[in-house]
Design an enzyme around this catalytic site. Sequence first.
Site, PDB file in Angstrom:
ATOM      1  N   SER A 260       0.844  -1.193   0.000  1.00  0.00           N
ATOM      2  CA  SER A 260       0.000   0.000   0.000  1.00  0.00           C
ATOM      3  C   SER A 260       0.880   1.243   0.000  1.00  0.00           C
ATOM      4  CB  SER A 260      -0.914   0.002   1.223  1.00  0.00           C
ATOM      5  OG  SER A 260      -0.165   0.351   2.362  1.00  0.00           O
ATOM      6  N   LYS A 261       0.200   2.393  -0.093  1.00  0.00           N
ATOM      7  CA  LYS A 261       0.947   3.649  -0.233  1.00  0.00           C
ATOM      8  C   LYS A 261       1.915   3.915   0.916  1.00  0.00           C
ATOM      9  CE  LYS A 261      -1.946   6.068  -3.452  1.00  0.00           C
ATOM     10  NZ  LYS A 261      -3.272   6.587  -3.542  1.00  0.00           N
ATOM     11  N   ARG A 262       1.614   3.346   2.076  1.00  0.00           N
ATOM     12  CA  ARG A 262       2.533   3.630   3.187  1.00  0.00           C
ATOM     13  C   ARG A 262       3.897   2.948   2.982  1.00  0.00           C
ATOM     14  NH1 ARG A 262       2.452  -0.674   7.047  1.00  0.00           N
ATOM     15  NH2 ARG A 262       0.815  -2.095   6.374  1.00  0.00           N
ATOM     16  N   HIS A 263       3.977   1.985   2.068  1.00  0.00           N
ATOM     17  CA  HIS A 263       5.266   1.341   1.778  1.00  0.00           C
ATOM     18  C   HIS A 263       6.063   2.102   0.725  1.00  0.00           C
ATOM     19  CE1 HIS A 263       2.667  -2.094   3.103  1.00  0.00           C
ATOM     20  NE2 HIS A 263       3.675  -2.197   3.931  1.00  0.00           N
ATOM     21  N   GLY A 264       5.384   2.935  -0.029  1.00  0.00           N
ATOM     22  CA  GLY A 264       6.025   3.663  -1.135  1.00  0.00           C
ATOM     23  C   GLY A 264       5.039   3.774  -2.272  1.00  0.00           C
TER      24      GLY A 264
END
Length: 491
Positions: A260-264
């Site tokens: 998800s976006k929190r990983h990149g």
Amino acid sequence: MSEVRVRIAPSPSGNLHIGTARTALFNYLFAKKNNGKFILRIEDTDAERTSQEYIDNIFDSLKALGLNWDEGPDVGGPYGPYTQSERFDIYPKYVQKLLDSGFAYECFCTPEELEQEKKEATEQKRAYVYSKKCENLTDEEKEKLRAEGRKPAIRFNVAKAQRAFHDSSVLEFDDLVKGKLHMDTDLIGDFVIQKSNGAPTYNFAVVIDDALMKISHVIRGEDHISNTYKQILIFEALGLEVPRFGHLGMILAPDRSKLSKRHGATAVSDFVKEGYLTEALINFVALLGWAPSDGVEIKPVDEIAQDFRIGEISSSNSIFEYDKLKWMNSHYIKMLPIDTLKEMLKPYLTKYPLNELSDEQYTKMVEITREPLTLLSDITDAVPYFFGKDVEIEQEAQEKTLDTETAQQVLVDFVSKAKDWDWSEENLHEKLAEFRAYWKESAGIKPKVTMWAVRAAITGRTCGADMVGILVILGKETSLYRAEKAIKTAV
Ligand code: GLU
């Protein structure tokens, strides 16, 4: 064997996800390998979540990745239209067929009634399946409900289809990637194929489209396996040929959670904005679940296509290693021709007055700064000292280098000697070598310490690109101005 026809069928409810790019690639490779056709279909039945911006993003991203389709919304083809919302007049005919053959029925249940059913199932601690309350309504009962103003949804009769085509409640299929898969279809409730507003649901539209577009193989993420059972039954109930299915493992983040976006970045266009090359991205996603037979990981899509075999795809999940992608990206950056790289870096240099540099200077700057680039965007922070007369001195360069007595002495000597130097690249190489040798011999100063002083004064940093190249690009006047200024401002 009949023609191989595969498709990618994204729903435009977001920018093209990197996982969808991998699914698209595996379909594309399978088509190439088998002289087949790769088809793009836009599944925009969910009007509320669809936007033109996302459709454009899907087109642009697939094109940028080189995944060109043979048939699709823009290029057309013999089985169009290729956008689901333009196919709404096609579906009712097939719904009617299922109603006529008894494989579907009208359901008048209200959302509140269905909610109540679900609540009861939860209270009784059993998995919810629709009660089939409307399966056997008489014509009078239906008329009565219609008169109340209720509009029916259409449900597919799972058990009826299953029993008509199989010996038991178990439905089995041979997955191209995962081998034999099966499910007890009694656990699948009679699902809706047409909503009360007349719109087809995903599971229904996808079957009609795949059948009419003569899709031979459906390759997609394993999150669709539960849908596949439903879809097979619809194919069978309509007497349509069932395609082969292949389900790819999921792509997980390094912490094993859903990417998800929190990983990149997760959208292809975001990776591109961050400075990833599409060649690196496509090469990288090819390796998520597949490995080349010769072990050589870095190779262009054309070569991957030669080697690709669907049966060799790993059925397990893959980990999205951002670090490996970065490593690949740096490799692809290194392979770029200088003129291409010069153009590709420009969007990351907009904060600098690039017009201060001649083309020759700009070329040189790119040549001497490209080596450590992992992302194209790394260039932004690598080059501030090539612009303007003054340079910002970083704290480390000031304190560890320029504030030392040695650096001050070196700089005083540098300014007095360099004033008379001819500023050509060749000569600067020679002169700097002599300069380092002088300080080594006369004062025992290590050559690298001598160069730190010069570098810190002229670039404001302790490390960076080739020093001679920097001097050449800045020119004599700016170089000496900065060296002198470092002397004056030092404590
Ligand atoms: N529109 C579906 C999705 O984006 C496609 C599923 C399929 O390939 O059948 O998940």
